[in-house]
Design a protein around this motif. Sequence first.
Motif, PDB file in Angstrom:
ATOM      1  N   ALA A   5      12.097  -4.682  -8.651  1.00 23.46           N
ATOM      2  CA  ALA A   5      10.693  -5.334  -8.823  1.00 23.46           C
ATOM      3  C   ALA A   5      10.184  -5.991  -7.368  1.00 23.46           C
ATOM      4  O   ALA A   5       9.104  -5.910  -7.256  1.00 23.46           O
ATOM      5  CB  ALA A   5      10.942  -6.607  -9.705  1.00 23.46           C
ATOM      6  N   PHE A   6      11.005  -6.610  -6.578  1.00 19.85           N
ATOM      7  CA  PHE A   6      10.752  -6.933  -5.415  1.00 19.85           C
ATOM      8  C   PHE A   6      11.284  -6.009  -4.334  1.00 19.85           C
ATOM      9  O   PHE A   6      12.562  -6.011  -4.310  1.00 19.85           O
ATOM     10  CB  PHE A   6      11.252  -8.464  -5.174  1.00 19.85           C
ATOM     11  N   LEU A   7      10.738  -5.290  -3.659  1.00 16.94           N
ATOM     12  CA  LEU A   7      11.106  -4.627  -2.358  1.00 16.94           C
ATOM     13  C   LEU A   7      11.808  -5.537  -1.556  1.00 16.94           C
ATOM     14  O   LEU A   7      11.291  -6.731  -1.410  1.00 16.94           O
ATOM     15  CB  LEU A   7       9.781  -4.076  -1.668  1.00 16.94           C
ATOM     16  N   ASP A  12       9.358  -0.479   5.133  1.00 17.09           N
ATOM     17  CA  ASP A  12       8.376  -0.129   5.822  1.00 17.09           C
ATOM     18  C   ASP A  12       7.186  -0.211   5.222  1.00 17.09           C
ATOM     19  O   ASP A  12       6.617   0.512   4.467  1.00 17.09           O
ATOM     20  CB  ASP A  12       8.538   1.337   6.312  1.00 17.09           C
ATOM     21  N   HIS A  13       6.337  -1.264   5.449  1.00 17.94           N
ATOM     22  CA  HIS A  13       5.288  -1.616   4.573  1.00 17.94           C
ATOM     23  C   HIS A  13       4.097  -0.867   5.008  1.00 17.94           C
ATOM     24  O   HIS A  13       3.293  -0.569   4.412  1.00 17.94           O
ATOM     25  CB  HIS A  13       4.980  -3.309   4.852  1.00 17.94           C
ATOM     26  N   GLN A  14       4.110  -0.250   6.373  1.00 20.41           N
ATOM     27  CA  GLN A  14       3.056   0.985   6.671  1.00 20.41           C
ATOM     28  C   GLN A  14       2.795   1.820   5.474  1.00 20.41           C
ATOM     29  O   GLN A  14       1.775   2.434   5.222  1.00 20.41           O
ATOM     30  CB  GLN A  14       3.103   1.252   7.973  1.00 20.41           C
ATOM     31  N   ALA A  20      -1.267   3.347  -0.768  1.00 21.71           N
ATOM     32  CA  ALA A  20      -2.513   2.525  -1.609  1.00 21.71           C
ATOM     33  C   ALA A  20      -3.569   3.209  -1.173  1.00 21.71           C
ATOM     34  O   ALA A  20      -4.418   3.250  -2.164  1.00 21.71           O
ATOM     35  CB  ALA A  20      -2.183   1.218  -1.286  1.00 21.71           C
ATOM     36  N   LEU A  21      -3.885   3.365  -0.039  1.00 23.45           N
ATOM     37  CA  LEU A  21      -5.448   3.782   0.454  1.00 23.45           C
ATOM     38  C   LEU A  21      -5.648   4.938  -0.293  1.00 23.45           C
ATOM     39  O   LEU A  21      -6.431   5.434  -0.889  1.00 23.45           O
ATOM     40  CB  LEU A  21      -5.565   3.495   1.984  1.00 23.45           C
ATOM     41  N   HIS A  50       2.320  -9.191   2.419  1.00 25.54           N
ATOM     42  CA  HIS A  50       3.475  -8.993   1.354  1.00 25.54           C
ATOM     43  C   HIS A  50       3.398  -9.709   0.102  1.00 25.54           C
ATOM     44  O   HIS A  50       4.239  -9.813  -0.772  1.00 25.54           O
ATOM     45  CB  HIS A  50       4.685  -9.347   2.043  1.00 25.54           C
ATOM     46  N   ARG A  51       2.330 -10.688   0.209  1.00 29.85           N
ATOM     47  CA  ARG A  51       2.002 -11.572  -0.812  1.00 29.85           C
ATOM     48  C   ARG A  51       0.562 -11.726  -1.273  1.00 29.85           C
ATOM     49  O   ARG A  51      -0.413 -11.247  -0.636  1.00 29.85           O
ATOM     50  CB  ARG A  51       2.659 -12.962  -0.623  1.00 29.85           C
TER      51      ARG A  51
END
Lengths: 162, 162
Positions: A5-7, A12-14, A20-21, A50-51
């Motif tokens: 649920a929580f990464l 690697d958030h990029q 998402a885009l 991240h939040r």
Amino acid sequence: MGKPAFLPSQHDHQVCIRQALANAKVVCERNGTRLTAQRQQVLELIWQEHRPIGAYDLLEKMHELGHKAAPPTVYRALEFLQENALIHRIESLNAYTGCNHPEHPHASQFLVCQQCRRVAELECEAISEQLSRQAEAAGFACRQQTVEISGLCAECQRGEHG
Amino acid sequence: MGKPAFLPSQHDHQVCIRQALANAKVVCERNGTRLTAQRQQVLELIWQEHRPIGAYDLLEKMHELGHKAAPPTVYRALEFLQENALIHRIESLNAYTGCNHPEHPHASQFLVCQQCRRVAELECEAISEQLSRQAEAAGFACRQQTVEISGLCAECQRGEHG
DNA sequence: GTCAAAGATGTTATAGTATAACGGTTATTT
DNA sequence: AAATAACCGTTATACTATAACATCTTTGAC
């Protein structure tokens, strides 16, 4: 077992952002709506956090990027993104967060960590259906569900966020 | 079958109010907290509405009653009443409503009618427990649940509120 | 009863969140 | 190219909530 649920905070958030885009473009095309540069910027700024992030924090980030915007600009973008199911509003925080599953309609449940302020999106049909059933049993016609649970995420329970 | 989730709009609401105030006294006594005149007034004003009421509307009502209060006064009372489980905050409306079951701790689910703005409080343990279970399965320590369902109440579906 | 501590209230100022209203611009359709 | 709809800029303002500090009241210890 699927994604947690929580990464982990160190992923690697990029990759998340690019994904998402890309999703957003597809969704808007399918919806026949226009993902303008401005809307895309707001969506990207939301995903860069991240939040959940507030409207005025978004505004500030836009200013930092040289985009001299006023509140209605960001609120309009937020409205559009919500209508296209690309973001969610977290009522208990007055803040906005990217939707993990924009490609299909769904009712979500949010786990909101009181410590690190991160949010996990659950998509548990058992819960949403039970809620609908209970509502209908009371003669209520359900249009939208807001389910937010405050507490501590696993990392914060272990003291990893101070 | 118990009380309907939404009381008929034509019930004797004075009875509700008296009952709520009586309950509040008992609860505060048990909690060792003080239900001062001011707090009692706010609670009564909340119960006088058939729907959730905002802090500034409460303030206006207090002014009409000759009580020249400022925002912190009403927010302090609201905070106290929430801490003593005498009222709930409806996040999706930024408004406050009386709690139907202040005598025991519970997780509620709210049905919020988009038309008449009335709210029904469900107290369905099956739902709250399932939410807790799902949260725990994600390693999340649940502290508080916010569950609000928007839609149309039975009366409004029948067009009784225009 | 007096006094100290805690709790409650008053007051002013300000922070934070969101929208109304109007005018101008850009994209799309015909 | 004109008409329409969608989008964006700008100013002002509404709505929601809290910080900070002074004063007063209640409670409990002595």
